[in-house]
Every structure is written in C-alpha cells, then in structure tokens.
Write a protein that holds these residues in place. Sequence first.
Motif, mmCIF file in Angstrom:
data_model
loop_
_atom_site.group_PDB
_atom_site.id
_atom_site.type_symbol
_atom_site.label_atom_id
_atom_site.label_comp_id
_atom_site.label_asym_id
_atom_site.label_seq_id
_atom_site.Cartn_x
_atom_site.Cartn_y
_atom_site.Cartn_z
ATOM 1 N N ALA A 137 -10.041 -23.816 -52.281
ATOM 2 C CA ALA A 137 -9.616 -24.905 -51.398
ATOM 3 C C ALA A 137 -10.673 -25.171 -50.334
ATOM 4 N N VAL A 138 -10.589 -26.366 -49.745
ATOM 5 C CA VAL A 138 -11.398 -26.660 -48.564
ATOM 6 C C VAL A 138 -10.443 -27.023 -47.440
ATOM 7 N N LEU A 139 -10.592 -26.354 -46.304
ATOM 8 C CA LEU A 139 -9.714 -26.598 -45.163
ATOM 9 C C LEU A 139 -10.419 -27.402 -44.094
ATOM 10 N N LEU A 140 -9.647 -28.179 -43.379
ATOM 11 C CA LEU A 140 -10.111 -28.811 -42.148
ATOM 12 C C LEU A 140 -9.159 -28.337 -41.069
ATOM 13 N N SER A 141 -9.684 -27.476 -40.192
ATOM 14 C CA SER A 141 -8.801 -26.925 -39.160
ATOM 15 C C SER A 141 -9.490 -26.992 -37.809
ATOM 16 N N CYS A 142 -8.714 -26.735 -36.758
ATOM 17 C CA CYS A 142 -9.206 -26.826 -35.383
ATOM 18 C C CYS A 142 -10.084 -25.608 -35.047
ATOM 19 N N ILE A 143 -10.920 -25.752 -34.018
ATOM 20 C CA ILE A 143 -11.766 -24.629 -33.610
ATOM 21 C C ILE A 143 -10.980 -23.568 -32.837
ATOM 22 N N ASP A 144 -9.726 -23.841 -32.533
ATOM 23 C CA ASP A 144 -8.932 -22.931 -31.696
ATOM 24 C C ASP A 144 -9.079 -21.481 -32.177
ATOM 25 N N SER A 145 -9.403 -20.600 -31.246
ATOM 26 C CA SER A 145 -9.682 -19.198 -31.606
ATOM 27 C C SER A 145 -8.459 -18.466 -32.132
ATOM 28 N N ARG A 146 -7.278 -19.050 -31.896
ATOM 29 C CA ARG A 146 -6.047 -18.385 -32.318
ATOM 30 C C ARG A 146 -5.553 -18.852 -33.677
ATOM 31 N N ALA A 147 -6.332 -19.711 -34.327
ATOM 32 C CA ALA A 147 -5.891 -20.254 -35.620
ATOM 33 C C ALA A 147 -6.972 -20.101 -36.694
ATOM 34 N N PRO A 148 -7.446 -18.876 -36.919
ATOM 35 C CA PRO A 148 -8.459 -18.666 -37.970
ATOM 36 C C PRO A 148 -7.788 -18.658 -39.354
ATOM 37 N N ALA A 149 -8.121 -19.662 -40.164
ATOM 38 C CA ALA A 149 -7.379 -19.883 -41.418
ATOM 39 C C ALA A 149 -7.374 -18.658 -42.338
ATOM 40 N N GLU A 150 -8.537 -18.037 -42.504
ATOM 41 C CA GLU A 150 -8.597 -16.904 -43.440
ATOM 42 C C GLU A 150 -7.688 -15.760 -42.985
ATOM 43 N N VAL A 151 -7.615 -15.549 -41.686
ATOM 44 C CA VAL A 151 -6.809 -14.439 -41.169
ATOM 45 C C VAL A 151 -5.325 -14.734 -41.303
ATOM 46 N N ILE A 152 -4.907 -15.940 -40.890
ATOM 47 C CA ILE A 152 -3.470 -16.243 -40.856
ATOM 48 C C ILE A 152 -2.895 -16.513 -42.243
ATOM 49 N N MET A 153 -3.764 -16.636 -43.256
ATOM 50 C CA MET A 153 -3.266 -16.764 -44.632
ATOM 51 C C MET A 153 -3.719 -15.598 -45.500
ATOM 52 N N ASP A 154 -4.214 -14.549 -44.849
ATOM 53 C CA ASP A 154 -4.613 -13.318 -45.549
ATOM 54 C C ASP A 154 -5.558 -13.610 -46.710
ATOM 55 N N GLN A 204 -17.699 -38.475 -41.152
ATOM 56 C CA GLN A 204 -18.445 -38.600 -42.408
ATOM 57 C C GLN A 204 -19.014 -37.264 -42.870
ATOM 58 N N ASP A 205 -19.449 -36.447 -41.930
ATOM 59 C CA ASP A 205 -20.024 -35.150 -42.312
ATOM 60 C C ASP A 205 -18.958 -34.235 -42.893
ATOM 61 N N VAL A 206 -17.769 -34.284 -42.305
ATOM 62 C CA VAL A 206 -16.659 -33.487 -42.836
ATOM 63 C C VAL A 206 -16.283 -33.980 -44.234
ATOM 64 N N LEU A 207 -16.220 -35.313 -44.389
ATOM 65 C CA LEU A 207 -15.892 -35.870 -45.701
ATOM 66 C C LEU A 207 -16.946 -35.472 -46.739
ATOM 67 N N GLY A 208 -18.203 -35.510 -46.343
ATOM 68 C CA GLY A 208 -19.271 -35.084 -47.256
ATOM 69 C C GLY A 208 -19.120 -33.630 -47.647
ATOM 70 N N SER A 209 -18.726 -32.804 -46.684
ATOM 71 C CA SER A 209 -18.507 -31.379 -46.971
ATOM 72 C C SER A 209 -17.358 -31.204 -47.956
ATOM 73 N N MET A 210 -16.299 -31.977 -47.763
ATOM 74 C CA MET A 210 -15.143 -31.893 -48.665
ATOM 75 C C MET A 210 -15.494 -32.383 -50.069
ATOM 76 N N GLU A 211 -16.310 -33.435 -50.124
ATOM 77 C CA GLU A 211 -16.719 -33.956 -51.436
ATOM 78 C C GLU A 211 -17.555 -32.910 -52.167
ATOM 79 N N PHE A 212 -18.452 -32.246 -51.441
ATOM 80 C CA PHE A 212 -19.210 -31.150 -52.056
ATOM 81 C C PHE A 212 -18.250 -30.080 -52.557
ATOM 82 N N ALA A 213 -17.310 -29.693 -51.697
ATOM 83 C CA ALA A 213 -16.399 -28.587 -52.030
ATOM 84 C C ALA A 213 -15.598 -28.878 -53.300
#
Length: 247
Positions: A94-111, A129-138
């Motif tokens: 998967a490719v995630l788009l999440s906030c920079i908030d230090s309390r919401a690290p995706a890998e940790v909170i979804m094990d 556009q850069d995020v979309l390009g990253s998602m298209e690559f992913a």
Amino acid sequence: MCERCKESFDWHRQRRNFLKAAGSAAALGIVGCGPLSGTAYADALTRGQRDKMSPAEIIAVMKRGNERFRRGVRKNRNYLNEQKASASGQYPAAVLLSCIDSRAPAEVIMDLGIGDIFNCRVAGNVANQDVLGSMEFACKLAGAKVVLVMGHTVCGAIKGAIDNAELGNLTGLLDKIKPAVQATSHSGERSSKNYSFVDAVARTNVLLTMDNIRKNSSVLAELESKGTIKIAGAMYNLQTAAMDFLS
Ligand SMILES: [Zn+2]
C-alpha cells in the motif's frame, strides 16, 4: 500453536493459506511451529505474498494490525532481518498519505514492518503533484494495491486552517485544507477550540483528498476503475488508538 506463530504477521498467514491451497505438504512444513519456525517466516513482504492479496485483503491486514496495536500484542519482529530481506527489492502492499504528527506513525499503529508500505507524510495529509507522482510510482510501477489517506483527531494542521493561521510556506499548505473547513457542516461552534468540529473537518479533508487523488491523477483513477487498486480513507483517533476506516 506457539505464541510466536499466533502473533505471526498477517502477510505470512496469507502465504501459508496460499501454500495450503497449493496442497504442498513439504511447503506447509516450512511454515509450521517446529524448531525451524523461528527462521521459517519470511522477513519482509515478498512479491508473491503481495501479489496474492486483493486490495480488500490488504486493508483487512492493516485493520488487524491496528487491533493488535490497541491490545498491546504487537508482533515481536526483527527489524534487522526485515532490513536485510528487503535490501535488494521492495514489494509494499500500500501507499499511505498521512500527517506528519509525531503521534500517528502509520507503521507503528498498524503493526507493520520495513518494506510493507510506502508512506507519504505531510501536515494535514493533503495531496499535491509530488505526492500524486509518488503514489503513481507506488501503484503503477511498484505494484502497491491500496492508496490510504489517513487523517487523525486533534490535528494541528486542521486547527491552523480553521484559524486562518499564516506562517511562511505553511500558509499555502493550510490553503489546501480550507475547502474541507468550508465543506463541513456542524451544528456546534466552528472553532479550533471545538474538537468535535476539528475532527469533523479532518474527516472531510480525508474524503476531499481522496476525491482530489481521483480527479488529479488519471493514472490512479484508471487503476481504481479496473479494480487493480483501491483508494481508501481512514481516521486515527489519538485518544483511543483506533483507526476508523471510512470506505
Ligand atoms: Zn495532523
């Protein structure tokens, strides 16, 4: 079944199911609970494991990972083994788009582990556009099957957009969130001090970002229309640690 196997990562359960389906007794022995089990499980997601899963199954794995996190029964993983196993190639699901908030690290909170997901992080989880390009690559080039936009409660970027905060380059970023403020109907006070409103805007922001991804990336929209990928949304609750999948 030993405790280690009970908590074994879902990707590997998926692999075991695949091997069962293939009817290979020898292969089943590889993933059993015997003395070899400590080294039997793959240490990073393989292309075969990822490709066997549907987008819905990948989302289910993420949900179960969050449930483990909330129960405090996270997998006892070996990051160094995962690093070594993934060094020559990556097959994230998967490719995630999440906030920079230090309390919401995706890998940790979804094990999740090294090599499991791509993760774009930007305050307020807005797509450019850069995020979309990253998602298209992913998805198109690297084979990820889920695009997950993850917002969270009590988000500072959402509060800033509500308050019309201005600071350097942050001003332009918050402008991207303001359509969500306007699009959120709420019976209470429309203020950053009202966390109910803040969280409602965050939820709207996730949904609008999903729409923007479809609208501004023909590559991802086409993949979704074919059923190759799923574009999904979720809200992470900082207080309860629960992820609420919106679609
Ligand atoms: Zn945030």
